[in-house]
Scaffold this motif. Structure first.
Motif, PDB file in Angstrom:
ATOM      1  N   LYS A  29       0.834  -1.202   0.000  1.00 37.21           N
ATOM      2  CA  LYS A  29       0.000   0.000   0.000  1.00 37.21           C
ATOM      3  C   LYS A  29       0.870   1.254   0.000  1.00 37.21           C
ATOM      4  O   LYS A  29       0.552   2.253  -0.668  1.00 37.21           O
ATOM      5  CB  LYS A  29      -0.913  -0.009   1.221  1.00 37.21           C
ATOM      6  N   THR A  30       1.983   1.223   0.739  1.00 38.46           N
ATOM      7  CA  THR A  30       2.881   2.376   0.814  1.00 38.46           C
ATOM      8  C   THR A  30       3.534   2.659  -0.545  1.00 38.46           C
ATOM      9  O   THR A  30       3.630   3.812  -0.977  1.00 38.46           O
ATOM     10  CB  THR A  30       3.972   2.132   1.870  1.00 38.46           C
ATOM     11  N   PHE A  31       4.009   1.594  -1.191  1.00 37.54           N
ATOM     12  CA  PHE A  31       4.674   1.761  -2.485  1.00 37.54           C
ATOM     13  C   PHE A  31       3.692   2.088  -3.611  1.00 37.54           C
ATOM     14  O   PHE A  31       4.034   2.810  -4.544  1.00 37.54           O
ATOM     15  CB  PHE A  31       5.432   0.483  -2.854  1.00 37.54           C
ATOM     16  N   TRP A  32       2.490   1.520  -3.517  1.00 40.44           N
ATOM     17  CA  TRP A  32       1.559   1.605  -4.642  1.00 40.44           C
ATOM     18  C   TRP A  32       0.193   2.150  -4.220  1.00 40.44           C
ATOM     19  O   TRP A  32      -0.846   1.662  -4.658  1.00 40.44           O
ATOM     20  CB  TRP A  32       1.387   0.216  -5.276  1.00 40.44           C
ATOM     21  N   GLY A  33       0.200   3.182  -3.370  1.00 34.97           N
ATOM     22  CA  GLY A  33      -1.048   3.748  -2.864  1.00 34.97           C
ATOM     23  C   GLY A  33      -1.979   4.244  -3.946  1.00 34.97           C
ATOM     24  O   GLY A  33      -3.194   4.019  -3.901  1.00 34.97           O
ATOM     25  N   LYS A  34      -1.421   4.908  -4.965  1.00 34.09           N
ATOM     26  CA  LYS A  34      -2.258   5.443  -6.047  1.00 34.09           C
ATOM     27  C   LYS A  34      -2.922   4.315  -6.836  1.00 34.09           C
ATOM     28  O   LYS A  34      -4.098   4.418  -7.222  1.00 34.09           O
ATOM     29  CB  LYS A  34      -1.417   6.309  -6.984  1.00 34.09           C
ATOM     30  N   GLU A  35      -2.154   3.227  -7.057  1.00 40.78           N
ATOM     31  CA  GLU A  35      -2.725   2.098  -7.788  1.00 40.78           C
ATOM     32  C   GLU A  35      -3.824   1.430  -6.964  1.00 40.78           C
ATOM     33  O   GLU A  35      -4.842   0.996  -7.513  1.00 40.78           O
ATOM     34  CB  GLU A  35      -1.622   1.074  -8.116  1.00 40.78           C
ATOM     35  N   ARG A  36      -3.637   1.379  -5.680  1.00 41.48           N
ATOM     36  CA  ARG A  36      -4.650   0.794  -4.800  1.00 41.48           C
ATOM     37  C   ARG A  36      -5.923   1.627  -4.840  1.00 41.48           C
ATOM     38  O   ARG A  36      -7.032   1.091  -4.824  1.00 41.48           O
ATOM     39  CB  ARG A  36      -4.116   0.690  -3.375  1.00 41.48           C
ATOM     40  N   ASN A  37      -5.767   2.951  -4.904  1.00 41.08           N
ATOM     41  CA  ASN A  37      -6.936   3.820  -5.004  1.00 41.08           C
ATOM     42  C   ASN A  37      -7.687   3.587  -6.309  1.00 41.08           C
ATOM     43  O   ASN A  37      -8.921   3.592  -6.342  1.00 41.08           O
ATOM     44  CB  ASN A  37      -6.509   5.288  -4.903  1.00 41.08           C
TER      45      ASN A  37
END
Length: 240
Positions: A222-230
């Motif tokens: 989530k930290t590395f890929w927060g935007k993708e998770r959103n």
């Protein structure tokens, strides 16, 4: 090739792990002396979680290479569909590869710092070269963190993640208890020095630790890929 740098990274790690595992099988198992941590006897080297993890990490990076060659590395923002190979890779990393790899590194060096004789007796230094020891117990951590940084992995639901991880943990626990019952061998000296109540507490603590490591992997992702998770959350809302 869009996946060029990632393919090179995964290929180098797959080759390194494969060569190290072959060396371990050919020279350490075949020519190793009898020690308190012997590969000989009931169960051989498959008594040890380190060996299970060695195979898991090697298979994972091999799967990554296969996916980089002929699969997909789709992110939610790409609005594409992950191929089956990518889904296998992502689920394998999330539920097995990362938590087991981190467990091996952290428990090994944690116990080693307290009393190395409980996990890696000094006599093993004469048999296992330091570079092989570090591939088995150290480099796993930075390798997986770099992989998480370079490649987006879509995590499954926590229900599936916990179920898969705990199934593997209970399978290994059943195995080492069977080895202790059938062959009177405690795979790890720390289990030999604990009384039954302490063993139960220790085992429960390790299971909880496993679950925490799964959550840690999810948090790092989530930290590395927060935007993708959103993006992924937004897609799920639209489809619901």
């Amino acid at each position: 090739m869009e996946n060029g740098p990632v393919l090179i990274y995964h290929s180098l790690l797959f080759i390194a792990h494969t060569v190290a595992y072959i060396y371990d099988c050919k020279y350490i198992v075949t020519h190793g002396e009898e020690t308190v941590f012997t590969y000989k006897g009931f169960g051989g080297k498959f008594k040890y979680l380190t060996n299970w993890n060695f195979i898991i990490q090697t298979v994972y990076f091999g799967l990554c290479v296969a996916n980089d060659f002929c699969g997909t590395n789709v992110r939610p923002s790409d609005k594409g569909q992950r191929c089956r190979l990518q889904r296998w890779r992502d689920n394998f990393l999330a539920t097995v590869v990362f938590p087991v790899g981190m467990f091996v590194v952290l428990t090994f060096w944690g116990i080693y710092a307290v009393d190395r004789e409980l996990v890696y007796p000094k006599e093993l230094d004469k048999i296992i070269p330091s570079w092989l020891n570090h591939i088995m117990h150290t480099t796993i951590l930075p390798f997986l963190l770099i992989d998480k940084f370079l490649v987006y992995h879509q995590y499954p639901s926590r229900k599936i993640g916990f179920a898969t991880l705990l199934s593997l943990a209970l399978l290994y626990l059943s195995w080492i208890l069977w080895v202790a019952f059938y062959a009177n061998i405690w795979v790890y000296p720390i289990l030999k020095v604990l009384n039954p109540h302490q063993k139960a507490v220790f085992i429960m603590a390790m299971l909880v630790f496993f679950m925490c490591l799964y959550l840690l992997g999810e948090f790092i992702n989530k930290t590395f890929w927060g935007k993708e998770r959103n993006h992924l959350q937004a897609q799920k809302k639209k489809s619901s």
